[in-house]
Design an enzyme around this catalytic site. Structure first.
Site, PDB file in Angstrom:
ATOM      1  N   ARG A 177       7.616  11.275  20.179  1.00  0.00           N
ATOM      2  CA  ARG A 177       6.909  12.681  19.730  1.00  0.00           C
ATOM      3  C   ARG A 177       6.882  13.607  21.086  1.00  0.00           C
ATOM      4  NH1 ARG A 177       8.261  11.024  15.230  1.00  0.00           N
ATOM      5  NH2 ARG A 177       6.626   9.716  14.201  1.00  0.00           N
ATOM      6  N   HIS A 206       7.772   4.683   3.257  1.00  0.00           N
ATOM      7  CA  HIS A 206       7.792   6.469   3.123  1.00  0.00           C
ATOM      8  C   HIS A 206       8.013   6.744   1.626  1.00  0.00           C
ATOM      9  CE1 HIS A 206       8.012   5.610   7.459  1.00  0.00           C
ATOM     10  NE2 HIS A 206       7.346   6.676   7.418  1.00  0.00           N
ATOM     11  N   ASP A 222      -1.538   2.949   7.537  1.00  0.00           N
ATOM     12  CA  ASP A 222      -0.058   3.770   7.597  1.00  0.00           C
ATOM     13  C   ASP A 222      -0.675   4.958   6.831  1.00  0.00           C
ATOM     14  OD1 ASP A 222       2.188   4.645   8.288  1.00  0.00           O
ATOM     15  OD2 ASP A 222       3.243   3.046   7.589  1.00  0.00           O
TER      16      ASP A 222
END
Length: 479
Positions: A76, A181, A252
């Site tokens: 990031r 995901h 998560d």
């Protein structure tokens, strides 16, 4: 704000859009919201991140500031350029735990200077299935005995500067062939197999004093139908009971498909939050997608209602809030400095695996073959081309899709050397077809992902990472 509502908000770690915190978020932090998770969308540079976290902490001293900074492909802080350190699989390939500790300490020092309190790393997963779509280079390897010392070393180095490490994704994602995901993976393991394989690196992280562990949205059939994030057997009986973990369990992101596909992406997040807390989770990550205050309101109201009607014990919520708050401890003060690539380059060079004699015979044609990025890493706009263009005048750099083989063949006729850069080609039939169409071209292949089952003929460099330093190390070797 009532005490119960404050406790309900104290366990939430949302994401947000933009490089400054919106007013509603700052107000909620002042009222007791647990903290935030930062993503690439929140980052310009280290100085901006440090200013952002200082503004967040001005609302309350113990705000949790998390980030997904694994190094390597998942970065990031360096989202625009590529990471200043190689990823876990490269560190595992270098196989020097002291080097892993040093790399993690450099990352921890940088995060501390940026005001981050918890880093959602390292991956304690193992790279076990060639078709695995999401772990790959994010793990330290496939052998639990060899990977575990690196997990422990990473925890030790990262926490040197007061930034909490978070080993993920319990009980281990590497043998799954679905991406949580978007779908709910089933882990094809018995409890005994887990103890002998997947749980070994997590035990090493716990022995090293890891302050948090992230649950994975994975179903272990022997533990029931609920994914580990919502599963009391996984989080309370195994993680806390068998492995003895006493720190904070971070989920998560609850809006991921493995959970939201069951409960609904928006209105069902509150129900998932309650189930996760009841199972033994502490901090609830809802940061993958930026959202507004009304979503937070609905989640908070659902948690409050669950305590009020007895579905969720009040003391369980209070325990979770206390463990979450412990992750808001300010890191050891560190100085913001220009990014230094020297240590990362040392590690990246040590990781290179060389096949044949991959050396340039002159200015090359460099072909970066692009495929869809993983959701965890996101777009990776950097490549090998810019490095060789800088190092070798006359280099021609292309970024192509796998459908462009004919154009590449035509372009290659004018060059003495051709370099083709792939990323986990074995998982992409269209990339394998691209390489087959270049069978009459003498090219050097640079593989930046987890190598496939067969390396193929010809000279080759495996970097085990798509980081800035890994690509730089490959470019330097070629020249």
């Amino acid at each position: 704000m009532t005490d119960l509502r404050r406790l309900a908000e104290a366990v939430l770690l949302p994401g947000f859009a933009g490089t400054t915190a919106p007013g509603w978020l700052r107000r909620r932090l002042g009222d007791g919201l647990g903290g935030v998770i930062l993503f690439g969308r929140n980052v310009v540079d280290d100085e901006q991140v440090a200013a952002l976290t200082a503004a967040l902490r001005a609302e309350r001293d113990d705000v949790v500031v998390g980030i997904d900074e694994e190094g390597g492909d998942v970065t990031r802080l360096d989202v625009a350029t590529g990471s200043f350190v190689p990823g876990p699989l490269a560190l595992g390939a270098a196989d020097d735990p002291e080097l892993t500790t040093a790399v993690a300490a450099a990352l921890g020092e940088r995060l501390a200077a940026c005001g981050v309190t918890v880093n959602l790393a390292p991956c304690a997963d193992l790279t076990l299935a060639p078709e695995d779509p999401i772990i790959g280079v994010r793990a330290f390897g496939s052998d639990p005995v060899r990977a575990s010392p690196h997990v422990a070393a990473y925890v030790t180095g990262l926490q040197k500067y007061g930034v909490a490490a978070c080993a993920k994704h319990f009980p281990g994602h590497g043998a799954a062939t679905e991406d949580s995901h978007v779908a709910l993976p089933v882990l094809p393991r018995t409890p005994q197999e887990l103890r002998e394989i997947e749980l070994v690196p997590f035990a090493a992280a716990i022995s090293a004093g890891v302050r948090s562990i992230m649950s994975g949205h994975l179903v272990v059939p022997a533990w029931g139908d609920e994914p580990a994030t919502l599963n009391r057997t996984a989080l309370t009986d195994v993680l806390r009971g068998e492995l003895g973990f006493t720190g904070a369990v971070i989920t998560d992101a609850l809006e991921m498909g493995a959970v939201s596909g069951v409960y609904g992406r928006h209105d069902g997040l509150g129900a998932a939050a309650v189930r996760a807390l009841a199972a033994g989770a502490d901090a609830l990550c809802i940061g993958g997608a930026a959202f507004e205050a009304d979503t937070l309101d609905r989640i908070t109201a659902t948690v409050v209602a669950a305590v009020s009607d007895g579905t969720l014990p009040a003391d369980r919520l209070a325990e979770a809030a206390a463990r979450t708050a412990a992750l808001g401890t300010s890191p050891t003060p560190a100085e913001l400095r220009p990014v230094d690539h020297r240590l990362g380059l040392e590690a990246a060079r040590a990781a290179l695996r060389i096949q044949g004699e991959p050396r340039l015979a002159g200015p090359p044609l460099v072909v970066d073959v692009r495929t869809d990025p993983t959701i965890a890493a996101g777009p990776m706009p950097w490549g090998l081309g810019p490095h060789l263009t800088e190092l070798v005048p006359g280099t021609r750099a292309l970024v192509v899709s796998p459908a462009d083989a004919a154009a590449v063949r035509a372009e290659a006729r004018g060059f003495a050397s051709v370099v083709v850069v792939t990323r986990e080609a074995h998982r992409h039939p269209e990339v394998l077809a691209f390489l087959a169409e270049l069978s009459d071209v003498d090219f050097i292949r640079v593989e930046t992902g987890a190598p496939g089952p067969d390396s193929g003929p010809g000279p080759r460099i495996d970097t085990f990472s798509g980081s800035y330093v890994s690509l730089r190390a490959a470019a330097e070797y070629l020249t």
